[in-house]
Design a protein around this motif. Structure first.
Motif, PDB file in Angstrom:
ATOM      1  N   LEU A   1       0.827  -1.203   0.000  1.00 50.95           N
ATOM      2  CA  LEU A   1       0.000   0.000   0.000  1.00 50.95           C
ATOM      3  C   LEU A   1       0.863   1.255   0.000  1.00 50.95           C
ATOM      4  O   LEU A   1       0.536   2.247  -0.652  1.00 50.95           O
ATOM      5  N   GLU A   2       1.998   1.244   0.724  1.00 49.76           N
ATOM      6  CA  GLU A   2       2.893   2.403   0.732  1.00 49.76           C
ATOM      7  C   GLU A   2       3.507   2.633  -0.649  1.00 49.76           C
ATOM      8  O   GLU A   2       3.762   3.777  -1.037  1.00 49.76           O
ATOM      9  N   THR A   3       3.720   1.564  -1.403  1.00 49.32           N
ATOM     10  CA  THR A   3       4.251   1.687  -2.757  1.00 49.32           C
ATOM     11  C   THR A   3       3.342   2.558  -3.615  1.00 49.32           C
ATOM     12  O   THR A   3       3.806   3.398  -4.393  1.00 49.32           O
ATOM     13  N   LEU A   4       2.027   2.372  -3.479  1.00 45.31           N
ATOM     14  CA  LEU A   4       1.074   3.176  -4.247  1.00 45.31           C
ATOM     15  C   LEU A   4       1.032   4.612  -3.750  1.00 45.31           C
ATOM     16  O   LEU A   4       1.087   5.561  -4.533  1.00 45.31           O
ATOM     17  N   LEU A   5       0.960   4.793  -2.420  1.00 45.90           N
ATOM     18  CA  LEU A   5       0.728   6.123  -1.859  1.00 45.90           C
ATOM     19  C   LEU A   5       1.997   6.976  -1.827  1.00 45.90           C
ATOM     20  O   LEU A   5       1.956   8.172  -2.140  1.00 45.90           O
ATOM     21  N   LYS A   6       3.128   6.371  -1.484  1.00 46.04           N
ATOM     22  CA  LYS A   6       4.377   7.142  -1.326  1.00 46.04           C
ATOM     23  C   LYS A   6       5.301   7.033  -2.534  1.00 46.04           C
ATOM     24  O   LYS A   6       6.244   7.813  -2.660  1.00 46.04           O
ATOM     25  N   GLY A   7       5.034   6.085  -3.407  1.00 49.00           N
ATOM     26  CA  GLY A   7       5.874   5.906  -4.585  1.00 49.00           C
ATOM     27  C   GLY A   7       5.205   6.351  -5.864  1.00 49.00           C
ATOM     28  O   GLY A   7       5.587   7.352  -6.478  1.00 49.00           O
ATOM     29  N   THR A   8       4.165   5.623  -6.260  1.00 48.05           N
ATOM     30  CA  THR A   8       3.534   5.873  -7.556  1.00 48.05           C
ATOM     31  C   THR A   8       2.892   7.245  -7.654  1.00 48.05           C
ATOM     32  O   THR A   8       3.065   7.954  -8.654  1.00 48.05           O
ATOM     33  N   VAL A   9       2.144   7.653  -6.643  1.00 49.95           N
ATOM     34  CA  VAL A   9       1.407   8.923  -6.705  1.00 49.95           C
ATOM     35  C   VAL A   9       2.355  10.127  -6.799  1.00 49.95           C
ATOM     36  O   VAL A   9       2.201  10.974  -7.689  1.00 49.95           O
ATOM     37  N   PRO A  10       3.383  10.273  -5.916  1.00 50.86           N
ATOM     38  CA  PRO A  10       4.309  11.412  -6.075  1.00 50.86           C
ATOM     39  C   PRO A  10       5.048  11.391  -7.414  1.00 50.86           C
ATOM     40  O   PRO A  10       5.270  12.438  -8.025  1.00 50.86           O
ATOM     41  N   GLN A  11       5.444  10.218  -7.863  1.00 47.01           N
ATOM     42  CA  GLN A  11       6.167  10.108  -9.127  1.00 47.01           C
ATOM     43  C   GLN A  11       5.315  10.619 -10.283  1.00 47.01           C
ATOM     44  O   GLN A  11       5.783  11.373 -11.137  1.00 47.01           O
ATOM     45  N   ASN A  12       4.056  10.238 -10.296  1.00 49.83           N
ATOM     46  CA  ASN A  12       3.167  10.686 -11.362  1.00 49.83           C
ATOM     47  C   ASN A  12       2.842  12.169 -11.252  1.00 49.83           C
ATOM     48  O   ASN A  12       2.668  12.846 -12.273  1.00 49.83           O
ATOM     49  N   ALA A  13       2.752  12.686 -10.043  1.00 47.08           N
ATOM     50  CA  ALA A  13       2.493  14.118  -9.868  1.00 47.08           C
ATOM     51  C   ALA A  13       3.651  14.952 -10.435  1.00 47.08           C
ATOM     52  O   ALA A  13       3.427  15.949 -11.136  1.00 47.08           O
ATOM     53  N   VAL A  14       4.899  14.547 -10.155  1.00 44.76           N
ATOM     54  CA  VAL A  14       6.066  15.240 -10.703  1.00 44.76           C
ATOM     55  C   VAL A  14       6.063  15.154 -12.223  1.00 44.76           C
ATOM     56  O   VAL A  14       6.377  16.126 -12.932  1.00 44.76           O
ATOM     57  N   SER A  15       5.694  13.987 -12.756  1.00 42.72           N
ATOM     58  CA  SER A  15       5.641  13.798 -14.201  1.00 42.72           C
ATOM     59  C   SER A  15       4.672  14.773 -14.855  1.00 42.72           C
ATOM     60  O   SER A  15       4.992  15.403 -15.867  1.00 42.72           O
ATOM     61  N   ILE A  16       3.487  14.944 -14.275  1.00 39.03           N
ATOM     62  CA  ILE A  16       2.489  15.857 -14.840  1.00 39.03           C
ATOM     63  C   ILE A  16       3.021  17.289 -14.862  1.00 39.03           C
ATOM     64  O   ILE A  16       2.897  18.009 -15.860  1.00 39.03           O
ATOM     65  N   ILE A  17       3.606  17.717 -13.739  1.00 38.70           N
ATOM     66  CA  ILE A  17       4.120  19.090 -13.653  1.00 38.70           C
ATOM     67  C   ILE A  17       5.202  19.331 -14.714  1.00 38.70           C
ATOM     68  O   ILE A  17       5.185  20.358 -15.418  1.00 38.70           O
TER      69      ILE A  17
END
Length: 520
Positions: A327-343
């Motif tokens: 669950l931490e992989t999704l919340l602390k890994g995937t989500v921040p990574q994708n947010a930086v990608s969008i920006i």
């Protein structure tokens, strides 16, 4: 009215006859679209009318393309998320069998790419894409019922066959609706959906995982993910069938607006949508393979796609290797990574809209932190430094940008309807080849740190940057050589531009049309 015009085509000149009236069929009626010189049609409408039309096009196309493309990415990479929610255990996967679920997807994608591009040229693009989306949505739904590796392999092969249509279709749609200056930002807008939908689906998958933890006897979370994504894809398939297409195909523009949409994109010199162009021209196939740019598309995309294939399949497992839970992989890994990608994607898109000749510069700049982060991650000590590892892996997200930026070169720099289809096929064969190989770069025996895979990805980021420098240099040399040739013909800049438009409307390729200027 007949008019004799000296036309500079390729490196020769020829005499062309009268400019023909064009027409196409809408709801069974013949509608006159361009009745005069297509160059004159550009200035027939005011800038305000063009802005209003562009806004209408954006509202109809971009939100739907965003959701469709993002859902496709979520469907394609769902096995990576399902891997941390028990799909391997429940379907009894061993060794490299999990890696082969990605490899077979891209092998099927590769084999299907050429016939899919041929069919897209023959039929209504939006409806063809909608039907393919419907079929792959059903396949994703069925993955939730799989019980063994053989079933998963068969379903993933079918998924790759149907999903191979969406990326080339979206590039063709972008090229037929938008000017070259607008290609990068519009492509980036629907391209950000890879990260955006990953955030949305990641949060939904997180909720699914939490529910499964609280109700251990209920539906397995990896099955719930398949059911959710399959249902969403089927719903979007209906919308795509009804809404997407080229200006010729859609029903949400008036006849006058269709005419404006065609006139607006003529300046691209890649051929507008005023002719159906369904015939297959073998001379353009030969031209495509004579053109050095075709090989730049192929080899640069392979170098880009190998790291993408590896990280897409094993990214969540790499986060787990840092010490994060599922669950931490999704919340602390995937989500921040994708947010930086969008920006980062949106920043580059906005800058290149104002300064369009910075595409290659941003691609190379994007690869530098990806190279640094991936290599440093491989060289860190075996344990500890959780947040340092997290930060280095986050840096690699900028390496996603060049993959999409390479694709924007297709509608901007390739002219000739058949040549464009052939080049798109070559590009996506390279994409499939790279991703299929990338899934094998990360070996099960190298778990949990996957050091050889990380080093290989870092090296390929460097190779990709070098190839992009050479590609840009090729375009600049071609533009300089063509400008010299036009000057020798005694043509003014306006005359050259006019002839370039006429040649493009005659379906001439960029390789043959010396008035075509490559965008960098």
């Amino acid at each position: 009215m007949a008019e004799e015009t000296k036309v500079a085509t390729g490196y020769d000149t020829k005499v062309e006859g009268e400019i023909k009236t064009d027409a196409w069929t809408t709801d069974g009626e013949i509608v006159e679209i361009i009745a005069q010189d297509p160059v004159t049609a550009e200035s027939e409408y005011t800038e305000m009318e063009y802005r209003r039309l562009r806004w209408k096009i954006d509202l109809w196309l971009l939100p739907l393309m965003w959701f469709c493309y993002g859902t496709q990415q979520a469907d394609k990479t769902s096995v990576s998320v399902q891997a941390v929610f028990g799909i391997s255990q429940d379907t009894h996967l061993v060794g490299q069998q999990f890696s082969w679920l990605t490899t077979i997807f891209y092998l099927s994608y590769l084999v299907s790419e050429a016939p899919a591009n041929y069919l897209m040229q023959k039929f209504n693009m939006g409806r063809f894409l909608g039907i393919c989306m419907l079929f792959w949505g059903v396949v994703v739904l069925c993955i939730g019922f799989a019980k063994n590796w053989a079933t998963l392999m068969a379903l993933r092969a079918l998924q790759g066959m149907f999903e191979c249509t969406i990326s080339p279709a979206f590039l063709m749609i972008t090229g037929s609706w938008y000017t070259s200056r607008e290609h990068t930002l519009r492509s980036i807008i629907w391209g950000t959906s890879n990260a955006g939908m990953s955030v949305i689906t990641g949060l939904i998958n997180y909720a699914v995982g939490q529910h499964a933890e609280r109700h251990p006897g209920g539906l397995a979370p990896w099955k719930g993910i398949s059911f959710f994504l399959g249902g969403l894809t089927i719903f979007l398939a209906v919308l795509a069938f009804c809404i997407l297409g080229t200006p010729r195909d859609v029903r949400w523009l008036s006849d006058r607006e269709k005419r404006m949409a065609v006139a607006r994109t003529m300046a691209n010199q890649t051929g507008s949508d005023r002719y159906k162009r369904s015939e297959w021209k073998w001379n353009q196939v030969i031209t495509a393979f004579k053109d050095p740019q075709t090989y730049f598309f192929f080899f640069t995309t392979v170098a880009n796609s190998i790291p993408n294939g590896g990280v897409t399949t094993f990214g969540n497992l790499v986060y787990e290797s840092f010490g994060f839970t599922s669950l931490e992989t999704l919340l602390k890994g995937t989500v921040p990574q994708n947010a930086v990608s969008i920006i980062w994607f949106l920043f580059v898109g906005i800058v290149t809209l104002k300064k369009p000749n910075l595409r290659f510069t941003f691609m190379v700049v994007s690869l530098l932190p990806a190279f640094t982060g991936m290599l440093a991650l491989a060289l860190l000590p075996k344990s500890g430094l959780l947040w340092a590892r997290w930060g280095l892996y986050l840096m690699t997200v900028t390496g996603n940008l060049p993959g999409l930026m390479i694709w924007t070169m297709l509608p901007s720099n390739v002219a000739g309807r058949t040549k464009k289809s052939v080049t798109a096929t070559v590009l996506f064969i390279a994409y499939c080849t790279g991703n299929a190989c990338g899934a094998q770069v990360f070996q099960a025996k190298d778990a949990p740190r996957y050091i050889p895979g990380l080093i290989a990805c870092a090296i390929l980021f460097g190779v990709e940057a070098a190839m992009m420098v050479l590609w840009r240099a090729y375009y600049l040399i071609q533009n300089k050589r063509r400008a010299k040739k036009i000057a020798e013909l005694g043509m003014s800049e306006e005359e050259s531009r006019r002839q370039g438009l006429l040649n493009a409307e005659d379906d001439m390729t960029d390789f043959e049309n010396i008035h075509f200027v490559y965008k960098v």
